[in-house]
Design a protein around this motif. Sequence first.
Motif, PDB file in Angstrom:
ATOM      1  N   MET A 121       0.824  -1.192   0.000  1.00 42.71           N
ATOM      2  CA  MET A 121       0.000   0.000   0.000  1.00 42.71           C
ATOM      3  C   MET A 121       0.871   1.261   0.000  1.00 42.71           C
ATOM      4  SD  MET A 121      -3.099   0.631  -0.173  1.00 42.71           S
ATOM      5  CE  MET A 121      -4.436   1.670   0.201  1.00 42.71           C
ATOM      6  N   ASN A 122       2.028   1.195   0.711  1.00 45.18           N
ATOM      7  CA  ASN A 122       2.928   2.344   0.733  1.00 45.18           C
ATOM      8  C   ASN A 122       3.474   2.651  -0.654  1.00 45.18           C
ATOM      9  OD1 ASN A 122       2.618   2.808   3.436  1.00 45.18           O
ATOM     10  ND2 ASN A 122       4.421   1.620   4.031  1.00 45.18           N
ATOM     11  N   GLN A 123       3.728   1.608  -1.437  1.00 44.12           N
ATOM     12  CA  GLN A 123       4.238   1.836  -2.785  1.00 44.12           C
ATOM     13  C   GLN A 123       3.197   2.513  -3.661  1.00 44.12           C
ATOM     14  OE1 GLN A 123       5.618  -1.899  -4.267  1.00 44.12           O
ATOM     15  NE2 GLN A 123       7.659  -1.627  -3.394  1.00 44.12           N
ATOM     16  N   PHE A 124       1.920   2.162  -3.463  1.00 42.52           N
ATOM     17  CA  PHE A 124       0.864   2.819  -4.230  1.00 42.52           C
ATOM     18  C   PHE A 124       0.850   4.313  -3.946  1.00 42.52           C
ATOM     19  CE2 PHE A 124      -3.467   4.507  -4.170  1.00 42.52           C
ATOM     20  CZ  PHE A 124      -3.764   4.420  -5.524  1.00 42.52           C
ATOM     21  N   PHE A 125       0.900   4.693  -2.656  1.00 46.06           N
ATOM     22  CA  PHE A 125       0.890   6.106  -2.304  1.00 46.06           C
ATOM     23  C   PHE A 125       2.144   6.816  -2.823  1.00 46.06           C
ATOM     24  CE2 PHE A 125      -2.140   4.848   1.101  1.00 46.06           C
ATOM     25  CZ  PHE A 125      -3.200   5.618   0.634  1.00 46.06           C
ATOM     26  N   PHE A 126       3.282   6.127  -2.738  1.00 45.79           N
ATOM     27  CA  PHE A 126       4.512   6.731  -3.238  1.00 45.79           C
ATOM     28  C   PHE A 126       4.416   7.006  -4.733  1.00 45.79           C
ATOM     29  CE2 PHE A 126       8.565   6.221  -5.420  1.00 45.79           C
ATOM     30  CZ  PHE A 126       9.252   7.297  -4.888  1.00 45.79           C
ATOM     31  N   PHE A 127       3.963   6.018  -5.489  1.00 43.12           N
ATOM     32  CA  PHE A 127       3.884   6.210  -6.931  1.00 43.12           C
ATOM     33  C   PHE A 127       2.817   7.232  -7.304  1.00 43.12           C
ATOM     34  CE2 PHE A 127       6.076   2.035  -7.151  1.00 43.12           C
ATOM     35  CZ  PHE A 127       7.201   2.502  -7.811  1.00 43.12           C
ATOM     36  N   TYR A 128       1.724   7.305  -6.532  1.00 39.42           N
ATOM     37  CA  TYR A 128       0.714   8.338  -6.774  1.00 39.42           C
ATOM     38  C   TYR A 128       1.328   9.718  -6.573  1.00 39.42           C
ATOM     39  CZ  TYR A 128      -2.963  11.647  -5.724  1.00 39.42           C
ATOM     40  OH  TYR A 128      -3.729  12.772  -5.679  1.00 39.42           O
ATOM     41  N   PHE A 129       1.953   9.932  -5.403  1.00 37.27           N
ATOM     42  CA  PHE A 129       2.547  11.242  -5.122  1.00 37.27           C
ATOM     43  C   PHE A 129       3.658  11.570  -6.115  1.00 37.27           C
ATOM     44  CE2 PHE A 129       0.986  10.628  -0.623  1.00 37.27           C
ATOM     45  CZ  PHE A 129       0.003  11.602  -0.731  1.00 37.27           C
ATOM     46  N   ALA A 130       4.491  10.589  -6.441  1.00 32.79           N
ATOM     47  CA  ALA A 130       5.588  10.832  -7.385  1.00 32.79           C
ATOM     48  C   ALA A 130       5.052  11.178  -8.771  1.00 32.79           C
ATOM     49  CB  ALA A 130       6.506   9.621  -7.464  1.00 32.79           C
ATOM     50  N   GLY A 131       4.014  10.501  -9.205  1.00 31.10           N
ATOM     51  CA  GLY A 131       3.432  10.791 -10.510  1.00 31.10           C
ATOM     52  C   GLY A 131       2.824  12.179 -10.583  1.00 31.10           C
ATOM     53  N   VAL A 132       2.068  12.550  -9.541  1.00 30.61           N
ATOM     54  CA  VAL A 132       1.450  13.880  -9.533  1.00 30.61           C
ATOM     55  C   VAL A 132       2.524  14.959  -9.420  1.00 30.61           C
ATOM     56  CG1 VAL A 132      -0.102  15.409  -8.259  1.00 30.61           C
ATOM     57  CG2 VAL A 132      -0.749  13.050  -8.659  1.00 30.61           C
ATOM     58  N   ILE A 133       3.554  14.721  -8.613  1.00 32.97           N
ATOM     59  CA  ILE A 133       4.643  15.695  -8.480  1.00 32.97           C
ATOM     60  C   ILE A 133       5.347  15.880  -9.824  1.00 32.97           C
ATOM     61  CG2 ILE A 133       6.941  16.039  -7.473  1.00 32.97           C
ATOM     62  CD1 ILE A 133       5.782  14.759  -4.891  1.00 32.97           C
ATOM     63  N   THR A 134       5.606  14.798 -10.524  1.00 26.81           N
ATOM     64  CA  THR A 134       6.264  14.889 -11.830  1.00 26.81           C
ATOM     65  C   THR A 134       5.384  15.623 -12.838  1.00 26.81           C
ATOM     66  OG1 THR A 134       7.390  12.806 -11.371  1.00 26.81           O
ATOM     67  CG2 THR A 134       7.353  13.552 -13.661  1.00 26.81           C
ATOM     68  N   LEU A 135       4.098  15.278 -12.872  1.00 31.97           N
ATOM     69  CA  LEU A 135       3.182  15.918 -13.818  1.00 31.97           C
ATOM     70  C   LEU A 135       3.040  17.412 -13.546  1.00 31.97           C
ATOM     71  CD1 LEU A 135       1.040  15.589 -16.103  1.00 31.97           C
ATOM     72  CD2 LEU A 135      -0.621  15.325 -14.254  1.00 31.97           C
ATOM     73  N   THR A 136       2.849  17.775 -12.283  1.00 32.91           N
ATOM     74  CA  THR A 136       2.677  19.195 -11.980  1.00 32.91           C
ATOM     75  C   THR A 136       3.977  19.972 -12.144  1.00 32.91           C
ATOM     76  OG1 THR A 136       2.932  18.718  -9.621  1.00 32.91           O
ATOM     77  CG2 THR A 136       0.685  18.883 -10.480  1.00 32.91           C
ATOM     78  N   SER A 137       5.116  19.323 -11.939  1.00 35.45           N
ATOM     79  CA  SER A 137       6.395  19.998 -12.188  1.00 35.45           C
ATOM     80  C   SER A 137       6.559  20.318 -13.668  1.00 35.45           C
ATOM     81  CB  SER A 137       7.559  19.122 -11.730  1.00 35.45           C
ATOM     82  OG  SER A 137       7.484  18.875 -10.363  1.00 35.45           O
ATOM     83  N   VAL A 138       6.166  19.403 -14.512  1.00 34.66           N
ATOM     84  CA  VAL A 138       6.217  19.655 -15.953  1.00 34.66           C
ATOM     85  C   VAL A 138       5.235  20.769 -16.319  1.00 34.66           C
ATOM     86  CG1 VAL A 138       5.694  18.628 -18.204  1.00 34.66           C
ATOM     87  CG2 VAL A 138       7.053  17.360 -16.547  1.00 34.66           C
TER      88      VAL A 138
END
Length: 171
Positions: free
Chosen positions: A1-18
């Motif tokens: 479950m921790n990996q799901f949250f990590f990948f969610y946050f990492a994906g949104v952070i990457t998308l919004t940074s772009v």
Amino acid sequence: MNQFFFFYFAGVITLTSVLVVTLRNPVYSALSLLIMFFHVAGLYVTLHAEFLAAVQIIVYAGAILVLYLFVVMLLNVKREDRYHAQLPVAALLGLTFLTTVLLTAVSLRDAGVHAETADGAAGTPGNTETIGRALYSMYLFPFEVASLILLVAMIGAIVLAKRDLFERREP
């Protein structure tokens, strides 16, 4: 479950940074930056660093973003299309960064490193206490130098803003 949250946050952070870099409207760019700051705080929460998450929201989402919006509104930035010439270099750097991340992930997987954190025992100090002890013992001198630099910058901003108080007026 921790990996799901990590990948969610990492994906949104990457998308919004772009989006911060690619959006043409500076206000939309600032809103993307706000979303990124909140998701970075969420990433800190998943790492059990609640103090850093609170500081992230208060300092960055509260103060830095407001300062950024103030400067954008104050300067009335003219739209120029000079950044599209840098697109090939940006694509090359992005590809290099992606390759580095993938190679690091593969090497960590092969080394058997897991990102699972152990639950803290009752006798261990909390996150805030640990940061405070490190800040006021091992990093005391750099902390004081940073506060002195901020004080000088604040005095300089006041002097520049109130320049007419220090100039002599002729009668």
